[in-house]
Enzyme design. Structure first.
Site, PDB file in Angstrom:
ATOM      1  N   LYS A  94       1.545  -1.027  12.242  1.00  0.00           N
ATOM      2  CA  LYS A  94       2.293  -0.865  10.899  1.00  0.00           C
ATOM      3  C   LYS A  94       1.594  -0.359   9.659  1.00  0.00           C
ATOM      4  O   LYS A  94       1.014   0.856  10.123  1.00  0.00           O
ATOM      5  CB  LYS A  94       1.482  -3.181  10.886  1.00  0.00           C
ATOM      6  CG  LYS A  94       0.124  -2.926  10.178  1.00  0.00           C
ATOM      7  CD  LYS A  94      -0.338  -4.492  10.110  1.00  0.00           C
ATOM      8  CE  LYS A  94      -2.020  -4.509   9.917  1.00  0.00           C
ATOM      9  NZ  LYS A  94      -2.652  -5.601   8.884  1.00  0.00           N
ATOM     10  N   MET A 143      -0.701  13.509 -11.788  1.00  0.00           N
ATOM     11  CA  MET A 143      -0.265  12.767 -10.721  1.00  0.00           C
ATOM     12  C   MET A 143       0.465  14.005  -9.851  1.00  0.00           C
ATOM     13  O   MET A 143       0.563  13.497  -8.429  1.00  0.00           O
ATOM     14  CB  MET A 143       1.801  12.295 -11.732  1.00  0.00           C
ATOM     15  CG  MET A 143       3.053  11.532 -10.507  1.00  0.00           C
ATOM     16  SD  MET A 143       3.908  11.419 -11.133  1.00  0.00           S
ATOM     17  CE  MET A 143       3.459  10.025 -12.461  1.00  0.00           C
ATOM     18  N   ARG A 156      -4.290 -17.638   5.677  1.00  0.00           N
ATOM     19  CA  ARG A 156      -3.504 -16.911   5.118  1.00  0.00           C
ATOM     20  C   ARG A 156      -2.580 -17.246   5.891  1.00  0.00           C
ATOM     21  O   ARG A 156      -1.847 -17.627   4.765  1.00  0.00           O
ATOM     22  CB  ARG A 156      -3.586 -15.536   4.780  1.00  0.00           C
ATOM     23  CG  ARG A 156      -2.824 -14.615   5.187  1.00  0.00           C
ATOM     24  CD  ARG A 156      -3.441 -13.451   5.007  1.00  0.00           C
ATOM     25  NE  ARG A 156      -3.263 -12.855   6.295  1.00  0.00           N
ATOM     26  CZ  ARG A 156      -3.362 -11.820   7.118  1.00  0.00           C
ATOM     27  NH1 ARG A 156      -4.608 -10.512   6.474  1.00  0.00           N
ATOM     28  NH2 ARG A 156      -3.336 -11.905   8.351  1.00  0.00           N
ATOM     29  N   TYR A 180      -6.536  15.923 -18.403  1.00  0.00           N
ATOM     30  CA  TYR A 180      -6.641  15.369 -19.520  1.00  0.00           C
ATOM     31  C   TYR A 180      -6.829  14.004 -19.258  1.00  0.00           C
ATOM     32  O   TYR A 180      -8.056  13.748 -19.166  1.00  0.00           O
ATOM     33  CB  TYR A 180      -5.168  13.633 -18.490  1.00  0.00           C
ATOM     34  CG  TYR A 180      -3.909  13.896 -18.475  1.00  0.00           C
ATOM     35  CD1 TYR A 180      -2.957  14.462 -19.789  1.00  0.00           C
ATOM     36  CD2 TYR A 180      -3.349  14.169 -17.305  1.00  0.00           C
ATOM     37  CE1 TYR A 180      -1.476  14.931 -19.032  1.00  0.00           C
ATOM     38  CE2 TYR A 180      -1.981  14.547 -17.449  1.00  0.00           C
ATOM     39  CZ  TYR A 180      -1.239  14.661 -18.015  1.00  0.00           C
ATOM     40  OH  TYR A 180       0.239  15.148 -18.350  1.00  0.00           O
TER      41      TYR A 180
END
Length: 386
Positions: free
Chosen positions: A39, A327, A136, A279
Site C-alpha cells: 500500500k 520547498m 478503528r 529563509y
C-alpha cells in the site's frame, strides 16, 4: 535517474527487498502465507516494481489500502490475490468485483453493496476484520458471529478469511496483545462450533510476525482447512518499530533498508561569519563557511523539521543541513568536506563511505516513525531500480 531530470532520486534495491521477504518467510515457516503489503506505493518504494520483485521471490498474496491501488496492480499484470485492507467506498463495489479484488469488510452496508455488484451465480470471496481492541475498523468481537452469518446468508458472498489487527504491534508482551488474541480466539471458537469453513486466518503485522511468532500454530486460532497468514509491510522494506516481548524474547532476524535517497551538489558559495542563511536567516554562520546547494526540499518530502538539525553524506563525510529547508532547495555546510564540488553525489538516506543515515535518524529528529519518512518521499522524486 533520467538525465533530463533534476538530480534528485531514490534508488530501490529490489535484491534486498527479495531477501527481506525470504527472511520473513523463513522466520514464520513455509506453512504460513506471507501477504506482502504494498500500500501507499509500497511505502514509498514503488508498488508495481516492488510487487513484481516480490512475485519473483515467491509472494502469492498482496495487500493494498484502496481499490485504486489494487486496480493499478491489476493493470500492471499482477493476477495474484489482492487484499483491500481499507475496504471500499460504496460506489467502488462494482470496480472491486470487476477487478477481482478481495475486500476486508466489517459494515452491514458493505455486504449489500458487494452482493448487488456480484452476479447471482457466483460467490465472491471476502475477508471479515474483527475489532479486538484497535477501535478503528472491524466488527466488534461481541457481534462477530451475527455479522459472519449475514455474510454467509447473502447468497453470493463467500467467507474466505478472518482477521484482526494489533493496536500496539511493537509491544508484544502479555498485556494488550494477549487480550486482543483472547477476543479473537473466542470468535474463532464460536465459528468452529458452528461448522464455519475458512481458507485464511490472519492476525499478525510486521511487528507481530517478528516479535510474537509463538502465536503462529497456536491451536486457539486454528480453523479446519484454514491456512495462517501474516501481513508484512514495513519489515519488507527494512524497518520495524522497536520491539518488546519480555515474556518470550525475540530471536535475531535480518532485514536491510531497501531505499536510498540521493541528490547532487548543484551550487557552492562561501559566506563570512555572522551571516544569516536561508529563509528567515534561521541559521547564522560562526565562521567562514562553504555552503553547498542541493536540489531537494520539503516539496520532495524532505521534512522541514530537519532544518539545521539533519545531515547528509558527501564524499563519505557527514555534512550538516543549515538554515530552513525550502520547498525545492536545501543548504548544507561542506566546509569540513575536503574537495567537495558541484556534481558530487549526496546521500540523504543511505550509505556512502562507510557512513549511514537511515529513515530512523530522520524519524527521531522529526518525532515521527520511519513509515512517514518513507511514504512522504514525493512523486517528483523518481524511483530507480538499479
Amino acid at each position: 535517474m533520467i538525465e533530463t531530470q533534476r538530480p534528485t532520486w531514490a534508488e530501490i534495491a529490489l535484491s534486498k527487498l527479495k531477501r527481506n521477504f525470504l527472511n520473513i518467510q523463513a522466520r514464520v515457516g513455509e506453512q504460513v502465507e506471507v501477504c506482502a503489503v504494498v500500500k501507499c506505493g509500497a511505502y514509498g518504494h514503488g508498488a508495481v516494481d516492488c510487487a513484481r520483485a516480490l512475485l519473483a521471490a515467491g509472494a502469492r498474496w498482496f495487500a493494498v489500502s484502496s481499490p485504486e491501488e489494487g486496480i493499478a496492480l491489476r493493470a500492471a499484470g499482477v493476477v495474484q490475490p489482492i487484499l483491500l485492507l481499507g475496504g471500499f467506498y460504496r460506489e467502488q463495489a462494482k470496480a472491486v468485483v470487476e477487478h477481482e479484488l478481495t475486500p476486508s469488510i466489517w459494515e452491514e452496508e458493505q455486504i449489500g453493496y458487494l452482493s448487488r455488484a456480484t452476479p447471482k451465480a457466483r460467490e465472491y470471496p471476502v475477508h471479515v476484520e474483527i475489532d479486538t481492541g484497535m477501535s478503528r475498523q472491524g466488527v466488534p468481537a461481541a457481534h462477530a458471529v451475527e455479522f459472519l452469518n449475514r455474510v454467509r446468508t447473502a447468497g453470493n458472498l463467500a467467507l474466505e478469511g478472518l482477521s484482526q489487527h494489533y493496536a500496539a504491534g511493537e509491544r508484544m508482551g502479555e498485556g494488550a496483545a494477549s487480550r486482543q488474541e483472547e477476543r479473537f480466539a473466542s470468535v474463532i471458537q464460536k465459528l468452529r462450533e458452528s461448522g464455519v469453513a475458512l481458507k485464511y486466518v490472519h492476525m499478525a503485522n510486521s511487528s507481530a510476525a517478528i516479535a510474537r511468532a509463538h502465536i503462529l500454530g497456536d491451536a486457539r486460532f486454528a480453523m479446519p482447512g484454514a491456512r495462517e497468514m501474516v501481513r508484512c509491510g514495513i519489515a519488507l522494506y527494512g524497518y520495524c518499530l522497536p520491539l518488546e516481548n519480555k515474556a518470550q524474547g525475540i530471536a535475531p532476524w535480518e532485514n536491510a533498508p531497501v531505499l536510498a535517497w540521493k541528490t547532487r551538489v548543484i551550487s557552492q558559495r562561501e559566506a563570512p561569519p555572522s551571516v544569516g542563511i536561508g529563509y528567515s536567516g534561521a541559521y547564522t554562520t560562526t565562521r567562514t563557511t562553504r555552503i553547498a546547494s542541493l536540489p531537494v526540499g520539503y516539496g520532495d518530502g524532505l521534512n522541514r523539521l530537519l532544518s539545521s538539525r539533519g545531515r547528509v553524506i558527501v564524499r563519505g563525510q557527514f555534512a550538516p543541513i543549515i538554515g530552513n529547508i525550502s520547498m525545492d532547495m536545501t543548504l548544507i555546510d561542506v566546509t569540513d568536506v575536503a574537495g567537495a564540488e558541484i556534481g558530487d553525489e549526496v546521500v540523504i538516506i543511505g550509505e556512502q563511505g562507510g557512513r549511514t543515515i537511515d529513515a530512523w535518524e530522520h524519524a527521531e529528529l522529526c518525532r515521527t516513525i520511519p513509515y512517514e519518512i518513507l511514504c512522504n518521499i514525493g512523486i517528483r522524486v523518481p524511483r530507480v531500480y538499479p
